[in-house]
Design a protein around this motif. Structure first.
Motif, PDB file in Angstrom:
ATOM      1  N   VAL A   1       3.340  14.053   0.932  1.00 44.83           N
ATOM      2  CA  VAL A   1       4.075  12.956   1.551  1.00 44.83           C
ATOM      3  C   VAL A   1       3.366  11.626   1.280  1.00 44.83           C
ATOM      4  O   VAL A   1       2.132  11.544   1.333  1.00 44.83           O
ATOM      5  CB  VAL A   1       4.272  13.184   3.078  1.00 44.83           C
ATOM      6  N   PHE A   2       4.191  10.628   0.953  1.00 46.10           N
ATOM      7  CA  PHE A   2       3.695   9.295   0.639  1.00 46.10           C
ATOM      8  C   PHE A   2       4.629   8.281   1.294  1.00 46.10           C
ATOM      9  O   PHE A   2       5.850   8.459   1.267  1.00 46.10           O
ATOM     10  CB  PHE A   2       3.688   9.056  -0.878  1.00 46.10           C
ATOM     11  N   GLN A   3       4.060   7.236   1.848  1.00 51.40           N
ATOM     12  CA  GLN A   3       4.881   6.185   2.446  1.00 51.40           C
ATOM     13  C   GLN A   3       4.416   4.836   1.920  1.00 51.40           C
ATOM     14  O   GLN A   3       3.218   4.529   1.923  1.00 51.40           O
ATOM     15  CB  GLN A   3       4.794   6.209   3.966  1.00 51.40           C
ATOM     16  N   ILE A   4       5.381   4.049   1.474  1.00 57.22           N
ATOM     17  CA  ILE A   4       5.095   2.685   1.046  1.00 57.22           C
ATOM     18  C   ILE A   4       5.093   1.816   2.296  1.00 57.22           C
ATOM     19  O   ILE A   4       6.035   1.842   3.084  1.00 57.22           O
ATOM     20  CB  ILE A   4       6.138   2.200   0.026  1.00 57.22           C
TER      21      ILE A   4
ATOM     22  N   ARG B   1       0.834  -1.199   0.000  1.00 60.53           N
ATOM     23  CA  ARG B   1       0.000   0.000   0.000  1.00 60.53           C
ATOM     24  C   ARG B   1       0.868   1.248   0.000  1.00 60.53           C
ATOM     25  O   ARG B   1       2.024   1.211   0.400  1.00 60.53           O
ATOM     26  CB  ARG B   1      -0.900   0.041   1.240  1.00 60.53           C
ATOM     27  N   ILE B   2       0.274   2.350  -0.432  1.00 55.73           N
ATOM     28  CA  ILE B   2       0.869   3.674  -0.296  1.00 55.73           C
ATOM     29  C   ILE B   2      -0.104   4.501   0.524  1.00 55.73           C
ATOM     30  O   ILE B   2      -1.288   4.612   0.172  1.00 55.73           O
ATOM     31  CB  ILE B   2       1.119   4.347  -1.662  1.00 55.73           C
ATOM     32  N   VAL B   3       0.393   5.057   1.622  1.00 54.03           N
ATOM     33  CA  VAL B   3      -0.429   5.937   2.454  1.00 54.03           C
ATOM     34  C   VAL B   3       0.183   7.326   2.418  1.00 54.03           C
ATOM     35  O   VAL B   3       1.351   7.493   2.066  1.00 54.03           O
ATOM     36  CB  VAL B   3      -0.539   5.418   3.906  1.00 54.03           C
TER      37      VAL B   3
ATOM     38  N   TYR C   1      14.860  -2.711  -1.699  1.00 57.52           N
ATOM     39  CA  TYR C   1      14.282  -1.430  -2.108  1.00 57.52           C
ATOM     40  C   TYR C   1      15.253  -0.593  -2.937  1.00 57.52           C
ATOM     41  O   TYR C   1      14.825   0.243  -3.734  1.00 57.52           O
ATOM     42  CB  TYR C   1      13.776  -0.668  -0.884  1.00 57.52           C
ATOM     43  N   GLU C   2      16.546  -0.810  -2.778  1.00 52.60           N
ATOM     44  CA  GLU C   2      17.532  -0.118  -3.613  1.00 52.60           C
ATOM     45  C   GLU C   2      17.335  -0.467  -5.077  1.00 52.60           C
ATOM     46  O   GLU C   2      17.624   0.344  -5.957  1.00 52.60           O
ATOM     47  CB  GLU C   2      18.951  -0.447  -3.147  1.00 52.60           C
ATOM     48  N   GLU C   3      16.813  -1.658  -5.362  1.00 50.88           N
ATOM     49  CA  GLU C   3      16.538  -2.061  -6.746  1.00 50.88           C
ATOM     50  C   GLU C   3      15.499  -1.147  -7.401  1.00 50.88           C
ATOM     51  O   GLU C   3      15.391  -1.099  -8.623  1.00 50.88           O
ATOM     52  CB  GLU C   3      16.035  -3.500  -6.800  1.00 50.88           C
ATOM     53  N   PHE C   4      14.731  -0.429  -6.581  1.00 52.52           N
ATOM     54  CA  PHE C   4      13.698   0.474  -7.078  1.00 52.52           C
ATOM     55  C   PHE C   4      14.091   1.934  -6.888  1.00 52.52           C
ATOM     56  O   PHE C   4      13.252   2.823  -6.855  1.00 52.52           O
ATOM     57  CB  PHE C   4      12.364   0.162  -6.375  1.00 52.52           C
ATOM     58  N   ASP C   5      15.408   2.160  -6.739  1.00 54.83           N
ATOM     59  CA  ASP C   5      16.013   3.489  -6.625  1.00 54.83           C
ATOM     60  C   ASP C   5      15.769   4.194  -5.291  1.00 54.83           C
ATOM     61  O   ASP C   5      16.009   5.395  -5.177  1.00 54.83           O
ATOM     62  CB  ASP C   5      15.600   4.406  -7.791  1.00 54.83           C
ATOM     63  N   PHE C   6      15.333   3.460  -4.271  1.00 57.07           N
ATOM     64  CA  PHE C   6      15.283   4.049  -2.939  1.00 57.07           C
ATOM     65  C   PHE C   6      16.694   4.055  -2.378  1.00 57.07           C
ATOM     66  O   PHE C   6      17.479   3.146  -2.639  1.00 57.07           O
ATOM     67  CB  PHE C   6      14.346   3.253  -2.014  1.00 57.07           C
ATOM     68  N   GLU C   7      17.015   5.116  -1.650  1.00 58.64           N
ATOM     69  CA  GLU C   7      18.347   5.263  -1.074  1.00 58.64           C
ATOM     70  C   GLU C   7      18.245   5.418   0.430  1.00 58.64           C
ATOM     71  O   GLU C   7      17.291   6.020   0.940  1.00 58.64           O
ATOM     72  CB  GLU C   7      19.036   6.505  -1.645  1.00 58.64           C
ATOM     73  N   THR C   8      19.242   4.909   1.121  1.00 55.50           N
ATOM     74  CA  THR C   8      19.322   5.139   2.552  1.00 55.50           C
ATOM     75  C   THR C   8      19.519   6.629   2.779  1.00 55.50           C
ATOM     76  O   THR C   8      20.360   7.248   2.128  1.00 55.50           O
ATOM     77  CB  THR C   8      20.494   4.344   3.159  1.00 55.50           C
ATOM     78  N   CYS C   9      18.742   7.198   3.673  1.00 52.20           N
ATOM     79  CA  CYS C   9      18.823   8.645   3.883  1.00 52.20           C
ATOM     80  C   CYS C   9      19.577   9.005   5.163  1.00 52.20           C
ATOM     81  O   CYS C   9      19.708  10.183   5.471  1.00 52.20           O
ATOM     82  CB  CYS C   9      17.429   9.266   3.880  1.00 52.20           C
ATOM     83  N   ALA C  10      20.081   8.021   5.885  1.00 51.90           N
ATOM     84  CA  ALA C  10      20.906   8.300   7.079  1.00 51.90           C
ATOM     85  C   ALA C  10      22.284   8.754   6.598  1.00 51.90           C
ATOM     86  O   ALA C  10      22.736   8.318   5.543  1.00 51.90           O
ATOM     87  CB  ALA C  10      21.026   7.048   7.939  1.00 51.90           C
ATOM     88  N   PRO C  11      22.959   9.600   7.261  1.00 50.59           N
ATOM     89  CA  PRO C  11      22.659  10.123   8.594  1.00 50.59           C
ATOM     90  C   PRO C  11      21.775  11.365   8.594  1.00 50.59           C
ATOM     91  O   PRO C  11      21.406  11.832   9.661  1.00 50.59           O
ATOM     92  CB  PRO C  11      24.031  10.440   9.156  1.00 50.59           C
ATOM     93  N   GLU C  12      21.424  11.901   7.414  1.00 51.15           N
ATOM     94  CA  GLU C  12      20.594  13.107   7.400  1.00 51.15           C
ATOM     95  C   GLU C  12      19.229  12.844   8.018  1.00 51.15           C
ATOM     96  O   GLU C  12      18.691  13.673   8.737  1.00 51.15           O
ATOM     97  CB  GLU C  12      20.417  13.642   5.965  1.00 51.15           C
TER      98      GLU C  12
ATOM     99  N   PRO D   1       6.697  15.897  -8.310  1.00 52.75           N
ATOM    100  CA  PRO D   1       8.127  15.679  -8.042  1.00 52.75           C
ATOM    101  C   PRO D   1       8.593  16.224  -6.694  1.00 52.75           C
ATOM    102  O   PRO D   1       9.579  15.747  -6.145  1.00 52.75           O
ATOM    103  CB  PRO D   1       8.822  16.410  -9.192  1.00 52.75           C
ATOM    104  N   SER D   2       7.881  17.198  -6.134  1.00 50.41           N
ATOM    105  CA  SER D   2       8.301  17.783  -4.860  1.00 50.41           C
ATOM    106  C   SER D   2       7.886  16.944  -3.646  1.00 50.41           C
ATOM    107  O   SER D   2       8.284  17.245  -2.526  1.00 50.41           O
ATOM    108  CB  SER D   2       7.713  19.188  -4.719  1.00 50.41           C
ATOM    109  N   ALA D   3       7.105  15.906  -3.850  1.00 50.41           N
ATOM    110  CA  ALA D   3       6.601  15.106  -2.728  1.00 50.41           C
ATOM    111  C   ALA D   3       7.726  14.317  -2.063  1.00 50.41           C
ATOM    112  O   ALA D   3       8.722  13.957  -2.691  1.00 50.41           O
ATOM    113  CB  ALA D   3       5.516  14.152  -3.212  1.00 50.41           C
ATOM    114  N   PHE D   4       7.548  14.058  -0.791  1.00 51.08           N
ATOM    115  CA  PHE D   4       8.466  13.222  -0.019  1.00 51.08           C
ATOM    116  C   PHE D   4       7.913  11.803  -0.043  1.00 51.08           C
ATOM    117  O   PHE D   4       6.782  11.566   0.398  1.00 51.08           O
ATOM    118  CB  PHE D   4       8.565  13.745   1.419  1.00 51.08           C
ATOM    119  N   ILE D   5       8.695  10.867  -0.578  1.00 50.64           N
ATOM    120  CA  ILE D   5       8.300   9.464  -0.683  1.00 50.64           C
ATOM    121  C   ILE D   5       9.266   8.659   0.165  1.00 50.64           C
ATOM    122  O   ILE D   5      10.479   8.764  -0.022  1.00 50.64           O
ATOM    123  CB  ILE D   5       8.331   8.981  -2.148  1.00 50.64           C
ATOM    124  N   ASN D   6       8.732   7.856   1.088  1.00 48.24           N
ATOM    125  CA  ASN D   6       9.614   7.126   1.986  1.00 48.24           C
ATOM    126  C   ASN D   6       9.051   5.751   2.316  1.00 48.24           C
ATOM    127  O   ASN D   6       7.911   5.423   1.978  1.00 48.24           O
ATOM    128  CB  ASN D   6       9.869   7.937   3.262  1.00 48.24           C
ATOM    129  N   LEU D   7       9.875   4.982   2.990  1.00 52.41           N
ATOM    130  CA  LEU D   7       9.484   3.676   3.513  1.00 52.41           C
ATOM    131  C   LEU D   7      10.453   3.293   4.609  1.00 52.41           C
ATOM    132  O   LEU D   7      11.542   3.852   4.708  1.00 52.41           O
ATOM    133  CB  LEU D   7       9.434   2.608   2.416  1.00 52.41           C
TER     134      LEU D   7
END
Length: 142
Positions: A64-67, A56-58, A113-124, A99-105
C-alpha cells in the motif's frame, strides 16, 4: 524562474511551514520530526534554495502506498509545479511498486489527479479521516 527538483524530503521545519502557507491542515513540528524521512519517496522543488513545492509517498513499501502532502507555495502556484511533483512521484511508483499494490490519495482537486490516471473509487470505496483532539481540546472535555 529556475526550479531545482530533487527526490528528497523537506526538512521538518520546511514541511510544517509549506503546509501552513499552502492552506493545508497544520502538522506539529514534533510530528514532522518523527515522520519526515520515513516516507517511501519524496520530491522537493526549490527556488534559490527555498522550498516552494513538495510531495511524498508513504506506505509499507510493498502492498500500500499513499500520495500525500502535495503542496506549492502560493507565490509559485500556476506554474505547473504541482504537475512536476506528481510526474516525479508517479514515475517513482511505476519504477518501484508491484502491480498488485494499492495506490491511493485523498483529493481536494480530483480533476488535477485524473490527469495522472487516478480515478474516483466511490461508491465502492470512500475516503475517510479521523481528527484526534489536541491536548487542549481533550483536557477541556474532562
Amino acid at each position: 524562474m529556475e526550479y531545482d527538483i530533487v527526490m528528497e524530503p523537506p526538512t521538518p521545519r520546511e514541511f510544517v511551514h509549506l503546509r501552513s502557507a499552502a492552506g493545508m491542515r497544520e502538522r506539529s513540528l514534533d510530528a514532522a520530526r518523527a515522520g519526515i524521512g520515513d516516507e517511501c519517496a519524496a520530491v522537493t522543488i526549490r527556488a534559490d534554495g527555498d522550498l516552494v513545492g513538495m510531495g511524498r509517498i508513504v506506505g509499507d513499501g510493498a502492498t500500500v502506498f499513499q500520495i500525500v502532502d502535495i503542496a506549492v507555495a502560493p507565490d509559485h502556484q500556476g506554474r505547473g509545479l504541482g504537475s512536476r511533483i506528481m510526474n516525479e512521484l508517479v514515475s517513482w511508483l511505476e519504477a518501484n511498486v508491484p502491480p498488485s499494490a494499492f495506490i491511493n490519495l485523498i483529493a481536494s482537486e480530483p480533476a488535477f489527479y485524473e490527469e495522472f490516471d487516478f480515478e474516483t473509487c466511490a461508491p465502492e470505496l470512500v475516503g475517510m479521516d479521523l481528527t484526534l483532539p489536541t491536548e487542549s481540546e481533550s483536557s477541556h472535555a474532562q
